[in-house]
Scaffold this motif. Structure first.
Motif, mmCIF file in Angstrom:
data_model
loop_
_atom_site.group_PDB
_atom_site.id
_atom_site.type_symbol
_atom_site.label_atom_id
_atom_site.label_comp_id
_atom_site.label_asym_id
_atom_site.label_seq_id
_atom_site.Cartn_x
_atom_site.Cartn_y
_atom_site.Cartn_z
ATOM 1 N N VAL A 213 0.843 -1.201 0.000
ATOM 2 C CA VAL A 213 0.000 0.000 0.000
ATOM 3 C C VAL A 213 0.876 1.247 0.000
ATOM 4 N N ALA A 214 1.900 1.272 0.839
ATOM 5 C CA ALA A 214 2.785 2.437 0.909
ATOM 6 C C ALA A 214 3.494 2.667 -0.425
ATOM 7 N N ALA A 215 3.904 1.573 -1.080
ATOM 8 C CA ALA A 215 4.591 1.712 -2.372
ATOM 9 C C ALA A 215 3.646 2.264 -3.441
ATOM 10 N N LEU A 216 2.402 1.791 -3.453
ATOM 11 C CA LEU A 216 1.438 2.284 -4.443
ATOM 12 C C LEU A 216 1.127 3.757 -4.213
ATOM 13 N N LEU A 217 1.070 4.159 -2.959
ATOM 14 C CA LEU A 217 0.847 5.575 -2.667
ATOM 15 C C LEU A 217 2.022 6.425 -3.163
ATOM 16 N N ARG A 218 3.219 5.910 -3.009
ATOM 17 C CA ARG A 218 4.381 6.656 -3.493
ATOM 18 C C ARG A 218 4.381 6.738 -5.022
ATOM 19 N N VAL A 219 3.954 5.664 -5.651
ATOM 20 C CA VAL A 219 3.997 5.605 -7.124
ATOM 21 C C VAL A 219 2.900 6.441 -7.752
ATOM 22 N N GLY A 220 1.666 6.285 -7.251
ATOM 23 C CA GLY A 220 0.539 6.925 -7.922
ATOM 24 C C GLY A 220 -0.334 7.800 -7.061
ATOM 25 N N GLY A 221 0.014 7.938 -5.809
ATOM 26 C CA GLY A 221 -0.809 8.761 -4.932
ATOM 27 C C GLY A 221 -2.095 8.062 -4.535
ATOM 28 N N PRO A 222 -2.993 8.789 -3.867
ATOM 29 C CA PRO A 222 -4.228 8.169 -3.358
ATOM 30 C C PRO A 222 -5.175 7.696 -4.450
ATOM 31 N N ASP A 223 -4.959 8.143 -5.696
ATOM 32 C CA ASP A 223 -5.829 7.729 -6.793
ATOM 33 C C ASP A 223 -5.250 6.579 -7.604
ATOM 34 N N HIS A 224 -4.211 5.939 -7.108
ATOM 35 C CA HIS A 224 -3.633 4.797 -7.835
ATOM 36 C C HIS A 224 -4.720 3.743 -8.060
ATOM 37 N N PRO A 225 -4.891 3.251 -9.294
ATOM 38 C CA PRO A 225 -5.995 2.326 -9.584
ATOM 39 C C PRO A 225 -5.905 0.997 -8.848
ATOM 40 N N GLY A 226 -4.715 0.620 -8.387
ATOM 41 C CA GLY A 226 -4.593 -0.655 -7.694
ATOM 42 C C GLY A 226 -4.871 -0.583 -6.205
ATOM 43 N N LEU A 227 -4.978 0.646 -5.662
ATOM 44 C CA LEU A 227 -5.126 0.789 -4.208
ATOM 45 C C LEU A 227 -6.404 0.159 -3.646
ATOM 46 N N PRO A 228 -7.561 0.361 -4.265
ATOM 47 C CA PRO A 228 -8.771 -0.224 -3.655
ATOM 48 C C PRO A 228 -8.673 -1.739 -3.468
ATOM 49 N N GLU A 229 -8.170 -2.440 -4.481
ATOM 50 C CA GLU A 229 -8.065 -3.897 -4.368
ATOM 51 C C GLU A 229 -7.079 -4.299 -3.275
ATOM 52 N N VAL A 230 -5.938 -3.627 -3.232
ATOM 53 C CA VAL A 230 -4.923 -3.993 -2.245
ATOM 54 C C VAL A 230 -5.418 -3.667 -0.832
ATOM 55 N N ARG A 231 -6.073 -2.506 -0.662
ATOM 56 C CA ARG A 231 -6.598 -2.173 0.661
ATOM 57 C C ARG A 231 -7.702 -3.134 1.081
ATOM 58 N N GLY A 232 -8.510 -3.556 0.128
ATOM 59 C CA GLY A 232 -9.539 -4.537 0.450
ATOM 60 C C GLY A 232 -8.933 -5.851 0.911
ATOM 61 N N HIS A 233 -7.867 -6.273 0.221
ATOM 62 C CA HIS A 233 -7.188 -7.515 0.620
ATOM 63 C C HIS A 233 -6.565 -7.348 2.011
ATOM 64 N N LEU A 234 -6.019 -6.169 2.286
ATOM 65 C CA LEU A 234 -5.425 -5.919 3.595
ATOM 66 C C LEU A 234 -6.469 -6.022 4.695
ATOM 67 N N GLU A 235 -7.664 -5.481 4.459
ATOM 68 C CA GLU A 235 -8.716 -5.579 5.460
ATOM 69 C C GLU A 235 -9.134 -7.010 5.703
ATOM 70 N N GLU A 236 -9.196 -7.816 4.633
ATOM 71 C CA GLU A 236 -9.542 -9.236 4.786
ATOM 72 C C GLU A 236 -8.491 -9.943 5.649
ATOM 73 N N LEU A 237 -7.235 -9.652 5.400
ATOM 74 C CA LEU A 237 -6.168 -10.286 6.200
ATOM 75 C C LEU A 237 -6.270 -9.889 7.666
ATOM 76 N N LYS A 238 -6.540 -8.593 7.918
ATOM 77 C CA LYS A 238 -6.613 -8.142 9.303
ATOM 78 C C LYS A 238 -7.813 -8.771 10.022
ATOM 79 N N ARG A 239 -8.940 -8.927 9.276
ATOM 80 C CA ARG A 239 -10.106 -9.564 9.903
ATOM 81 C C ARG A 239 -9.815 -10.998 10.292
ATOM 82 N N SER A 240 -9.007 -11.687 9.460
ATOM 83 C CA SER A 240 -8.719 -13.093 9.763
ATOM 84 C C SER A 240 -7.818 -13.239 10.982
ATOM 85 N N LEU A 241 -7.166 -12.160 11.406
ATOM 86 C CA LEU A 241 -6.332 -12.197 12.598
ATOM 87 C C LEU A 241 -7.140 -12.018 13.883
ATOM 88 N N ARG A 242 -8.342 -11.490 13.752
ATOM 89 C CA ARG A 242 -9.120 -11.171 14.961
ATOM 90 C C ARG A 242 -9.703 -12.452 15.579
#
Length: 397
Positions: free
Chosen positions: A368-397
């Motif tokens: 996520v940090a790399a995509l923000l550096r590359v394309g900023g908050p509007d990077h087209p890949g950010l929504p998918e990666v952030r969604g995957h990150l949320e799924e991973l965090k939920r599985s830890l709870r």
């Protein structure tokens, strides 16, 4: 997520104008028609030819040839030699032309065909000079992308050399190899391989052990077997080439490790994972010593070793190699390069697959940090990666 892929390794290629009907006749009757003016323009994206060729130099050769034809006659020995040299000069220019532009190649062919007509009549169809011109015509057709037109000339050159110079002459070997190239380009795979196999066998008898020409022909035969899907033949030849390399260069030479890596790919394609992993590991160990563990040269080899472990159902064994591949990409390309991001994506997925969720979360946050550096908050890949990150965090709870 970004599509994952396995990067394969690689080793570290007009109507023919008729000749004059009666070369022995008067020069005025035999002289070829004056050709169209030379077009010496090159595409702006292509380099100028070798040998410091310039339009003025080529025009000078053109004028000198025309003068010799007038003074000596178009079939004179000196004129034939000059016309051939002129054709070779234009061949260098033709090699620098844009793909698909055969205008200069056609000029070369016209000159060579004129020579061929005189040579056939005065020297005979099987004379060495006649056969050499046939081979030059075939080579020009082949480099111009017309293998079907090349084959008859190259067949004639080979047949004549075999008859006159014997099968073990180096010129005959070269003619056979060139015909193999034309057959391969024309899609005649079986014939191309048979010709190349004979060329390699005779080369090994004729040339000194370890000769570069033999190595190059074996490498070409290896490519032909592999590209034709003949994996058993490719594996056997690759093992032979490795033995040759160990013998002539040593077990720790770069050439040896590159061929071991090629063998690893073949075993991998055959799903002989144990053999593939052993070859990958040996190649990587050697290449680390030569290039360093963070080099571009072995970044994708770490990846391929990881893929072999994954194919064997061992994601935990794959992860250290994926981490090494990521570190090498970061060192060679930078943290935000596309290849680095692909390596990070792959690591995230395999960590997830191995159930190492906390590590997967950390790696995804880096992504996520790399995509923000590359394309900023509007990077087209950010929504998918952030969604995957949320799924991973939920599985830890």
């Amino acid at each position: 997520m970004t599509a994952l892929f396995r990067k394969k390794g690689a080793q570290d290629t007009p109507a023919d104008p008729p000749g004059p009907a009666e070369p022995g006749g008067p020069a005025e009757a035999d002289a070829p028609a004056e050709p169209e003016p030379l077009d010496l323009r090159l595409d702006e994206h292509h380099d100028t030819p070798a040998l410091h060729l310039t339009p003025d130099l080529i025009t000078q050769w053109h004028a000198e040839l025309a003068e010799m034809e007038r003074d000596l006659g178009p079939g004179h020995e000196d004129v034939l030699r000059t016309r051939n040299n002129y054709a070779m000069l234009l061949g260098s220019w033709a090699a620098a032309a844009p793909p698909g532009d055969t205008r200069m190649a056609d000029r070369v062919l016209a000159l060579l065909e004129v020579n061929l007509g005189y040579q056939e009549a005065s020297l005979g169809p099987d004379h060495r000079a006649t056969l050499s011109t046939c081979q030059s015509i075939g080579h020009t057709h082949l480099t111009a992308g017309r293998p079907e037109l090349a084959i008859p000339y190259l067949e004639r050159a080979l047949e004549g050399r075999e008859h006159d110079e014997a099968r073990d002459d180096e010129a005959t070997l070269t003619a056979r190899e060139k015909l193999s190239d034309a057959c391969a380009a024309a899609g005649m795979t079986d014939r191309a391989i048979a010709l190349l196999e004979e060329t390699v066998a005779v080369s090994e008898r004729l040339l000194p052990p370890g000769a570069e020409t033999v190595r190059n022909r074996k490498a070409k035969l290896f490519d032909a077997h592999r590209d034709a899907g003949r994996r058993a033949e490719a594996i056997a030849l690759c093992q032979e080439i490795i033995r040759d390399s160990e013998r002539f260069y040593g077990a720790h030479h770069l050439d040896t490790y590159v061929w071991i890596d090629n063998l690893a790919h073949l075993h991998h394609d055959e799903q002989d994972l144990e053999a593939a992993i052993a070859c990958y590991e040996r190649a990587i160990a050697g290449l680390e010593q030569i290039h360093g563990p963070d080099s571009e040269a072995i970044s994708y080899r770490y990846h391929n070793l990881a893929i072999a472990h994954l194919d064997g159902g061992h994601p935990d064994r794959a992860i250290p190699h994926l981490e090494a591949a990521l570190a090498a990409c970061e060192h060679s390309f930078g943290a935000d390069h596309g290849r680095t991001l692909d390596a990070l994506v792959y690591l995230v997925n395999v960590l997830d697959r191995a159930g190492r969720i906390a590590e997967a979360v950390e790696a995804t946050e880096r992504l996520v940090a790399a995509l923000l550096r590359v394309g900023g908050p509007d990077h087209p890949g950010l929504p998918e990666v952030r969604g995957h990150l949320e799924e991973l965090k939920r599985s830890l709870r």
